[in-house]
Enzyme design. Structure first.
Site, short mmCIF file in Angstrom:
data_model
loop_
_atom_site.label_atom_id
_atom_site.label_comp_id
_atom_site.label_asym_id
_atom_site.label_seq_id
_atom_site.Cartn_x
_atom_site.Cartn_y
_atom_site.Cartn_z
N GLY A 87 51.09 -9.61 41.31
CA GLY A 87 50.65 -10.66 41.62
C GLY A 87 50.13 -10.89 42.99
O GLY A 87 50.72 -11.06 43.92
N LEU A 88 48.71 -11.01 43.03
CA LEU A 88 48.10 -11.51 44.29
C LEU A 88 47.35 -12.78 44.15
O LEU A 88 47.68 -13.70 44.80
CB LEU A 88 47.07 -10.30 44.64
CG LEU A 88 47.48 -8.88 44.73
CD1 LEU A 88 46.35 -7.92 44.94
CD2 LEU A 88 48.44 -8.59 45.84
N THR A 89 46.29 -13.00 43.23
CA THR A 89 45.47 -14.05 42.85
C THR A 89 46.37 -15.40 42.69
O THR A 89 47.35 -15.10 42.06
CB THR A 89 44.52 -13.75 42.04
OG1 THR A 89 43.60 -12.70 42.27
CG2 THR A 89 43.64 -15.35 41.73
N GLY A 117 20.13 -4.60 18.22
CA GLY A 117 19.56 -5.75 17.83
C GLY A 117 20.55 -6.85 17.39
O GLY A 117 21.51 -6.94 18.07
N GLU A 159 39.74 -6.48 40.92
CA GLU A 159 40.12 -5.35 42.04
C GLU A 159 38.83 -5.79 43.09
O GLU A 159 38.52 -4.64 43.90
CB GLU A 159 40.09 -3.80 41.60
CG GLU A 159 40.97 -3.67 40.40
CD GLU A 159 42.33 -4.17 40.64
OE1 GLU A 159 42.75 -4.31 41.72
OE2 GLU A 159 42.84 -4.38 39.51
#
Length: 381
Positions: A124-126, A339, A363
């Site tokens: 958990g960073l952001t 296509g 990251e």
């Protein structure tokens, strides 16, 4: 300078490819449609020994080097980027943080279960108001009566909805700026640890992403990870390793895109001839091959130098930057070669195209990588 793999590495990768072909690849499309991680994938990977590949044997790992692990992650991402992302977040992000900065007791408590995939890990960073600028996080950890009380929210966290344990960056001293942040291990025994619902996503849908919330979340002081006040610095050091892993994720997608493009161009006929005979198609495929090989060599160089104990912070950023952009281009060109069929879910390139877009964001965005590289160049002047 020797670029050859050892006999042991070659045999390992051969058996890994067969295992992934039989056990993981058949479920990749269904995971994407359902938007759910197939836990049986992680269990099968654990039985094969992939999650613990770079971890010491005492925790259930194999003690492999970073080069071997990077090659293995590329193979997994090639057949199922979502499975690779969730496994990588659990052991590569959460597990590596505990291995690098944890006490012997913390390692023994968490690593065997993460490696065995009995527990799912997250990092958990952001936060809703702090992404690339981690120095602006607001999640707060206050020490009270021998415990830490955490309040705040983390978002865009891989594995958040299914996490049993998370490594979390929080502010412990608001007056100290970057030197007032610390890392913590939060598990599901901690009161006030809340996991949000999976967020609907563009790609890599089989790997759940969501929020982690902390409502007066109480954890023992022994759950501090590393040194108090050094959480930001610890995180920056961990991100170097993480970026090599994200480059491997991107290269797996790039290789899969190349394979799909080449296979289709050989089989599909237009104007009375196979697509591959037309220069507009063959030149795209040739350039895809050259770009992928260049990005792979750069990534493996970063992995090798990491194993030698060198500072690869800039090299890892270069590898992640190049691999992510090569993957996006390869998926784009693979879809174009297909296509109209490339726009249909039945064909794997449709999923690869969506999955590839994460590479330039996760990251550390491409813009952050360019900033790191540019600052390094300026510092040498």
């Amino acid at each position: 300078m020797d670029f050859s793999l050892t006999e042991e590495q070659q045999q390992f990768l051969k058996s890994l490819r067969q295992f992934l072909h039989d056990e993981i690849a058949p479920h990749a499309a269904d995971m994407d449609v359902r938007g759910e991680l197939r836990r049986e994938n992680l269990q099968a990977l654990a039985e094969f020994g992939l999650p613990g590949l770079p971890f010491p044997e005492e925790y259930g790992g194999s003690g492999a080097d970073t080069v071997t692990n990077t090659l293995a992650l590329m193979e997994l991402a090639k057949v199922c980027p979502a499975t690779m992302l969730s496994m990588g977040a659990s052991v590569g992000l959460c597990g590596t943080a505990i291995l690098k900065y944890g006490t012997p007791e913390q390692r023994q408590k968490y690593l065997p279960k993460l490696i065995a995939t009995e527990w799912i890990g997250a990092l958990g960073l952001t936060e809703p108001g702090a992404g690339s600028d981690l120095a602006s996080i607001r999640t707060r950890a206050e020490k009270r009566n021998g415990s830490y009380i955490i309040n705040g929210t983390k978002t865009l966290v891989t594995n958040a909805p299914i996490a049993d344990v998370a490594v979390v960056l929080a502010v412990t001293d608001p007056r100290a700026g970057r030197r007032g942040m610390s890392l913590f291990i939060v598990d599901d025994t901690c009161p006030g640890f809340l996991r949000g619902r999976p967020m609907p996503k563009l790609g890599v849908r089989g790997s759940p992403t969501g929020e982690l919330a902390f409502d007066d979340c109480r954890l023992p002081a022994t759950n501090l990870l590393g040194t108090e006040g050094r959480g930001f610095q610890h995180t920056m050091q961990l991100l170097v390793n993480y970026r090599i892993g994200m480059a491997a994720f991107c290269l797996g997608i790039a290789h899969a895109s190349l394979d799909e493009a080449l296979s289709y161009a050989l089989q599909r006929r237009a104007f009375g001839a196979p697509l591959i005979t037309f220069q507009e198609v063959s030149f795209k495929i040739a350039e895809m091959k050259a770009n992928i090989d260049a990005a792979e060599l750069l990534t493996l160089r970063a992995a090798w130098e990491y194993d030698q104990g060198k500072d690869v912070s800039v090299l890892a950023s270069c590898a992640k930057l190049l691999a992510s952009e090569v993957a996006k281009q390869a998926a784009d060109w693979a879809l174009q070669i297909h296509g109209g069929y490339g726009y249909i879910r039945e064909y794997p390139v449709e999923r690869l195209y969506r999955d590839a877009r994460l590479g330039e964001i996760g990251e550390g965005t491409s813009e952050i990588q360019r900033m790191i590289i540019a600052r390094h160049l300026l510092s040498e002047q």
